[in-house]
Structure formats: structure tokens, C-alpha cells
Design an enzyme around this catalytic site. Structure first.
Site, PDB file in Angstrom:
ATOM      1  N   ASP A   1       0.882  -1.158   0.000  1.00 16.68           N
ATOM      2  CA  ASP A   1       0.000   0.000   0.000  1.00 16.68           C
ATOM      3  C   ASP A   1       0.923   1.211   0.000  1.00 16.68           C
ATOM      4  O   ASP A   1       1.635   1.464   0.988  1.00 16.68           O
ATOM      5  CB  ASP A   1      -0.875  -0.016   1.250  1.00 16.68           C
ATOM      6  N   VAL A   2       0.948   1.956  -1.092  1.00 21.56           N
ATOM      7  CA  VAL A   2       1.944   3.027  -1.238  1.00 21.56           C
ATOM      8  C   VAL A   2       1.756   4.162  -0.246  1.00 21.56           C
ATOM      9  O   VAL A   2       2.654   5.008  -0.097  1.00 21.56           O
ATOM     10  CB  VAL A   2       1.957   3.593  -2.678  1.00 21.56           C
TER      11      VAL A   2
ATOM     12  N   ASN B   1       4.403   4.356 -10.053  1.00 18.95           N
ATOM     13  CA  ASN B   1       3.298   4.393 -11.016  1.00 18.95           C
ATOM     14  C   ASN B   1       1.926   4.355 -10.359  1.00 18.95           C
ATOM     15  O   ASN B   1       0.962   4.852 -10.933  1.00 18.95           O
ATOM     16  CB  ASN B   1       3.431   3.210 -11.979  1.00 18.95           C
TER      17      ASN B   1
ATOM     18  N   TYR C   1      -7.232  15.251  -9.232  1.00 21.67           N
ATOM     19  CA  TYR C   1      -6.258  14.385  -9.894  1.00 21.67           C
ATOM     20  C   TYR C   1      -5.184  15.239 -10.570  1.00 21.67           C
ATOM     21  O   TYR C   1      -3.980  14.983 -10.434  1.00 21.67           O
ATOM     22  CB  TYR C   1      -6.977  13.511 -10.913  1.00 21.67           C
TER      23      TYR C   1
ATOM     24  N   THR D   1      -6.741   2.155 -20.966  1.00 19.30           N
ATOM     25  CA  THR D   1      -6.727   1.160 -19.899  1.00 19.30           C
ATOM     26  C   THR D   1      -8.052   1.246 -19.156  1.00 19.30           C
ATOM     27  O   THR D   1      -8.935   2.047 -19.500  1.00 19.30           O
ATOM     28  CB  THR D   1      -5.573   1.440 -18.937  1.00 19.30           C
TER      29      THR D   1
END
Length: 264
Positions: A62-63, A89, A158, A195
Site C-alpha cells: 500500500d503506497v 506508477n 487528480y 486502460t
């Protein structure tokens, strides 16, 4: 990107279980590197790592978790025998009009996209700098977005987080240089790629009434892109391979647009 040789290099890629991250991991392996995928997706991650070959592996990460980063880097070094490349990423995008922002969604994007990248740089530095567990210098590639350079509706937070990734990149490169860490730090600005995240964005902005349909949203992106198409995973992955290589040895502290010209 067969013309670039990363044989002997050892990389950790966050968010590598699918999408752009998976493509980056595969491109690094194709160039000769060994790769550990770090992801929260404990179902997909090990399968992707296994498909990459014998010199690859998976670690849960979990970053947003500082201690989790320390453990993941230690495990990656154990698997790979060192660490030369960290690709930050992992990211999330939650579409919303500014008038409808929810604080929980804002915090999640800040935590994953900005804090997660900052912690990735922190632990890459600690491992790669002289005296670290890897200790031979290396490369950090952060993944920002064309959203950091344009004003596209529905993705305000974002966009802000990805602008923050750009600033983090530049300060980190300067600190590394000043302190003699021997770690280059760059970021890339991917354009829209079809994606799951890209498709989700097209659906979301149409749902919010910003475009008549997901197809219209995609068409608007293409119209803004001089190359006249969406990006492909390989376009973005090749840029990561390049920045990770000796071909980019004098490129440091910059953001590389990989967006077909959309953000110019």
C-alpha cells in the site's frame, strides 16, 4: 524497446499488477531488467510476476504506508539482489465536478498519488544512496499525467496531485544531487491510454454531462492531440525504459511528455 539494454538492472514498479504499470514491468523485463511488482492486488500481482519470468517477483504494498514501503523495498532487494530502478506508477483517479467534491475522495487521491510517490522517493533514496541496502545509486521514474499540464474538466484534484508529482520530482532530483545520492529522478506525463482507468474517465465525464457520450469524450482528447490518436501502453512503457537507461544518464529533474503533443 530492444535497442536499450537494461541487463543486470533491478526494478520495483508500483501498481504493476495491471494497466500501465504492468506494461512498464513487461517493457523493463524485455529490455533485460529483473522486476518486482509492488501492488495491493494480491490476486493479480503474483500472476503477473510469474508471467515475467524467473528473475521477477511480487510484494504487497500500500503506497500510502510508510512502514509498508520499508518492508517492500527490503523484500524487493532480497528477491532481486539489489535495486537500481523505482517506478512510482500507482495512482487513482476519482472524477468529480468541483462543486460536488467529497473530502474522502480528495484525501484518497492526495494519499495515493502524492504521498505514495513521496514515500516511494524517500525509500528509493534510502536504499540506493551510499550506505543504503542497495547503495549504488540508481533511477527513480515518477508517473505524473498530461492532466498536470492541461485544464480538462472533471479531474481537478487528480490534476493537482499530478502537478504535485512534477514538483516532487524536481526537488528530489536537486536533493539527490546536492547530497551525493547518485540517484536521477524524472517523471513522465502520459496522455490518455485506453486502460481501465482511461475508459473509466471517459465514462465518468459523460455521466457528469461534460460530454454527450464516452465516445465524444475520447474524440475530444484525440482532437486535442496532434498525433491524432490515444496513447498505447507501449508508448508510455518505452519512455520509462528510456529514462531508466544509460541513454538518459544526463537527463535529471525533468518531466517528459508522452502524450502525442496534447499538453504542448
Amino acid at each position: 524497446m530492444a535497442q536499450i539494454d537494461l541487463t543486470g538492472r533491478r526494478a520495483l514498479v508500483t501498481g504493476g499488477a495491471q494497466g500501465l504499470g504492468e506494461g512498464m514491468a513487461r517493457a523493463l523485463v524485455a529490455a533485460g531488467a529483473s522486476v518486482v511488482i509492488a501492488d495491493v492486488q494480491d490476486d493479480l500481482g503474483p500472476k503477473v510476476a510469474e508471467s515475467l519470468g524467473n528473475n521477477s517477483g511480487f510484494v504487497h504494498l500500500d503506497v500510502t504506508d510508510d512502514n509498508g514501503w520499508a518492508a517492500a523495498v527490503e523484500k524487493a532487494i532480497g528477491i532481486l539482489g539489489g535495486l537500481d530502478i523505482v517506478v512510482n506508477n500507482a495512482g487513482v483517479e476519482i472524477t468529480s465536478l468541483i462543486v460536488d467534491l467529497e473530502s474522502s475522495a480528495v484525501r484518497k487521491m492526495l494519499d495515493v498519488n502524492l504521498l505514495g510517490t513521496a514515500l516511494g522517493i524517500k525509500h528509493a533514496f534510502r536504499a540506493m544512496r551510499p550506505g543504503g541496502a542497495a547503495g549504488s545509486g540508481g533511477v527513480v521514474v515518477n508517473v505524473a499525467s498530461v492532466a498536470a499540464t492541461i485544464a480538462f474538466p472533471g479531474i481537478s484534484i487528480y490534476s493537482a496531485t499530478k502537478s504535485g508529482v512534477d514538483r516532487l520530482t524536481r526537488v528530489a532530483a536537486m536533493e539527490s544531487g546536492k547530497l551525493g545520492y547518485g540517484v536521477r529522478v524524472n517523471c513522465i506525463y502520459p496522455g490518455l491510454v485506453p486502460t481501465a482507468m482511461g475508459a473509466g474517465l471517459a465514462n465518468d465525464v459523460a455521466r457528469l454531462g461534460l460530454f454527450g457520450s464516452p465516445e465524444e469524450a475520447v474524440g475530444a482528447v484525440v482532437e486535442l492531440t496532434p498525433c491524432g490518436r490515444l496513447g498505447e501502453v507501449s508508448d508510455i512503457a518505452d519512455a520509462v525504459v528510456f529514462l531508466s537507461s544509460d541513454a538518459a544518464c544526463f537527463i535529471n529533474g525533468v518531466g517528459l511528455p508522452v502524450d502525442g503533443g496534447m499538453g504542448m
